[in-house]
Design an enzyme around this catalytic site. Structure first.
Site, PDB file in Angstrom:
ATOM      1  N   ASP A 236       8.584   4.645 -11.398  1.00 18.76           N
ATOM      2  CA  ASP A 236       7.929   5.233 -12.574  1.00 18.76           C
ATOM      3  C   ASP A 236       8.570   6.546 -13.021  1.00 18.76           C
ATOM      4  O   ASP A 236       8.442   6.938 -14.183  1.00 18.76           O
ATOM      5  CB  ASP A 236       6.444   5.467 -12.295  1.00 18.76           C
ATOM      6  CG  ASP A 236       5.646   4.175 -12.340  1.00 18.76           C
ATOM      7  OD1 ASP A 236       6.263   3.106 -12.306  1.00 18.76           O
ATOM      8  OD2 ASP A 236       4.397   4.237 -12.404  1.00 18.76           O
TER       9      ASP A 236
ATOM     10  N   SER B 294       0.783  -1.217   0.000  1.00 16.87           N
ATOM     11  CA  SER B 294       0.000   0.000   0.000  1.00 16.87           C
ATOM     12  C   SER B 294       0.826   1.283   0.000  1.00 16.87           C
ATOM     13  O   SER B 294       1.417   1.628  -1.006  1.00 16.87           O
ATOM     14  CB  SER B 294      -0.971  -0.027   1.182  1.00 16.87           C
ATOM     15  OG  SER B 294      -2.027   0.855   0.957  1.00 16.87           O
TER      16      SER B 294
ATOM     17  N   LYS C 273      -1.477  -3.937  -3.239  1.00 18.86           N
ATOM     18  CA  LYS C 273      -2.687  -3.334  -2.677  1.00 18.86           C
ATOM     19  C   LYS C 273      -2.822  -1.903  -3.169  1.00 18.86           C
ATOM     20  O   LYS C 273      -2.024  -1.042  -2.824  1.00 18.86           O
ATOM     21  CB  LYS C 273      -2.614  -3.398  -1.156  1.00 18.86           C
ATOM     22  CG  LYS C 273      -3.941  -3.089  -0.466  1.00 18.86           C
ATOM     23  CD  LYS C 273      -4.107  -1.638  -0.177  1.00 18.86           C
ATOM     24  CE  LYS C 273      -5.349  -1.397   0.662  1.00 18.86           C
ATOM     25  NZ  LYS C 273      -5.475   0.045   1.000  1.00 18.86           N
TER      26      LYS C 273
END
Length: 525
Positions: free
Chosen positions: A310, A299, A324
């Protein structure tokens, strides 16, 4: 396994509520209450409860019925929408707050006695004179030993307002005498940053165990410390970090990313998209950053890992994370209980959802997904990770990243344990080791306390004596665990725990990190 029967150490008034925290990412509840019942269908539950309460032939606890009903409803939704009962809600709130009011001791209960592992450094108990190995016999004249002793009763007797006093009667085994001590309760911090230190002259290391209200503050203090010591590079350890507050994770990611870089975005039921960008206040925007993850990284931790990956900001090293990508909001009730409801999904900067698949509702298979990973070989080989081609995304520099089930690391590191012995690493990081080590120290505490760091390491690792003692200790409760598959790993964790209890947290990590396989891999890149 039967190791759960061994008492695990906890800190008074602080419990890590794994069932609620694992994979948790929370945002604050709205200030206004918009849950009024407006139609006949929604009134059915109220009418039924009132009918049972007034007319049912036997006496029955309707509060219990309501709790079970609410839990049943939420279990039909998703794995992370949960009902938290009053007692559990209080513990979770204290855990996520980052501190609690108490006397400040690490303890466990065994043989109907409360045994102090050690007092919290600079806490009320240490200042009052409580020592490792003390047995707490009574609080304000009420005994705390015997068959009826439990953690709930301890909380009731030892918890109080800040500045209030509690009179404890303790038995000091090393001196074979009873002692009466008056302790003034105070605020005790519950650390979410386990350690911040230098690995070498230029590389710092910070380990975060969850994202609580104080995490960013703790992280910033740790980062400032290692930078002053000369750190130019940072290894951020998010292994076994189950999540927490979104805002804290975003604030930490912001420290690494330059202004206007996308950190995360969320999408709710109405397809409203909220994007969060980095500000111009990042304190470590240029230094090299590496993030360590594993199958229990979830999470909020995955948000940081995803943002770093990214944006081509650094390398992610380890094993595929939990997976999650759901955001919860807490709705408290007047009785102290609360509902944690999934209100949005989050996405990494490239637009990928890392939420792993689930059937509607809670199920054991979802939370025990790591067993499937063991069986399909993923814990030992990156090639065994099954990701659909349709879930491939590209970073600005053209690197391939994946969605649909956790963060896939850039550099894979297999599980340290051999196949068939995966339980050993879990065992060596559990309270079973704490329990064993305490008992060994307690046999001859005075001699152990005389040893220096190097002498202590030599005492535990130079022979197999403690390895065999621990093996015998484990086999009394579970004869199926094979410690012989990796004796060096076992001895390392035993030595580390001896250091923790006798010398402190820094010495514990000095032992653990020295031969940490994942950390060594991070230092190569």
């Amino acid at each position: 396994m039967k190791i759960d029967k061994v008492y695990f150490p906890i800190i008074i008034f602080s419990a890590i509520a794994v069932g609620f925290l694992l994979g948790g990412i929370f945002i604050k509840a709205p200030s206004s209450d918009k849950t009024s019942i407006q139609n006949e269908t929604k009134q059915k539950l109220n009418k039924l409860i009132e009918f049972i309460d007034s007319e049912y032939v036997d006496n029955i606890d309707t509060d219990s019925i309501v709790d079970q009903t609410v839990t049943g409803i939420l279990e039909k939704l998703d794995p992370h929408s949960v009902y938290i009962a009053k007692n559990d809600a209080q513990q979770v709130a204290e855990e996520m707050k980052g501190d609690f009011v108490g006397i400040g001791v690490n303890f466990f209960i065994e043989n109907d006695s409360v045994i102090v592992i050690n007092p919290v450094k600079n806490g009320p108990s240490e200042k009052a004179g409580i020592k490792s190995g003390d047995r707490i016999l009574a609080a304000d004249g009420e005994k705390l030993f015997g068959k009826k002793v439990n953690t709930e009763k301890l909380y009731q007797k030892l918890k109080g307002e800040i500045g209030s006093k509690v009179s404890l009667t303790i038995y000091r085994k090393s001196e074979k005498k009873k002692i009466n001590l008056n302790i003034v309760r105070n605020t005790i911090p519950v650390k979410s940053v386990d350690i911040a230190l230098l690995i070498n002259k230029k590389t710092g290391y910070i380990k975060i165990n969850r994202f609580a209200e104080t995490t960013f503050k703790e992280f910033k203090a740790g980062l400032n410390k290692i930078i002053k010591q000369g750190a130019k590079e940072l290894i951020l350890d998010l292994r076994d970090n189950g999540g927490g507050y979104l805002e804290e994770a975003v604030a930490i990611a912001d420290e690494f990313l330059s202004e206007k870089k996308l950190i995360v975005f969320t999408k709710n039921k109405k397809n409203r998209i909220d994007k969060t960008y980095a500000t111009d206040y990042g304190y470590f925007e240029n230094g090299k950053i590496t993030v360590l993850i594993n199958e229990n990284t979830a999470s909020a931790s995955e948000i940081i890992a995803g943002a770093i990956q990214d944006n081509d900001r650094g390398l992610i090293i380890g094993r595929r994370s939990f997976g999650k990508g759901l955001v919860q909001r807490d709705m408290p009730f007047k009785d102290g209980s609360s509902v944690r409801l999934t209100v949005a999904r989050y996405y990494t900067p490239t637009g990928r959802s890392i939420q792993k698949p689930y059937d509607h509702g809670r199920n054991e298979e979802y939370f025990n997904d790591f067993m499937n990973r063991y069986h399909n070989g993923e814990m030992y080989s990156k090639d065994s990770i099954k990701i659909a081609d349709t879930l491939k995304f590209k970073t600005p520099k053209g690197r391939i990243v994946y969605g649909g089930g956790g963060i896939v690391p850039d550099v894979f590191v297999p599980l340290e344990a051999s196949k068939g012995n995966e339980v050993v690493p879990l065992l060596m990081q559990s309270g079973v080791v704490t329990n064993f080590v305490f008992k060994e120290i307690d046999k001859n505490r005075k001699n152990f306390e005389k040893l220096t760091y190097q002498e202590l390491i030599k005492e535990i690792t130079s022979t197999d004596d403690y390895f065999f003692k621990f093996s015998d200790f484990i086999h009394k409760s579970d004869s199926f665990i094979d410690l012989n598959s990796n004796p060096g790993f076992v001895k390392r964790y035993l030595a580390a725990e001896f250091c923790r209890q006798l010398l402190g947290e820094t010495q514990y990590y000095s032992v653990i990190l020295k031969d940490d396989v994942m950390l060594k891999e991070a230092l190569k890149h």
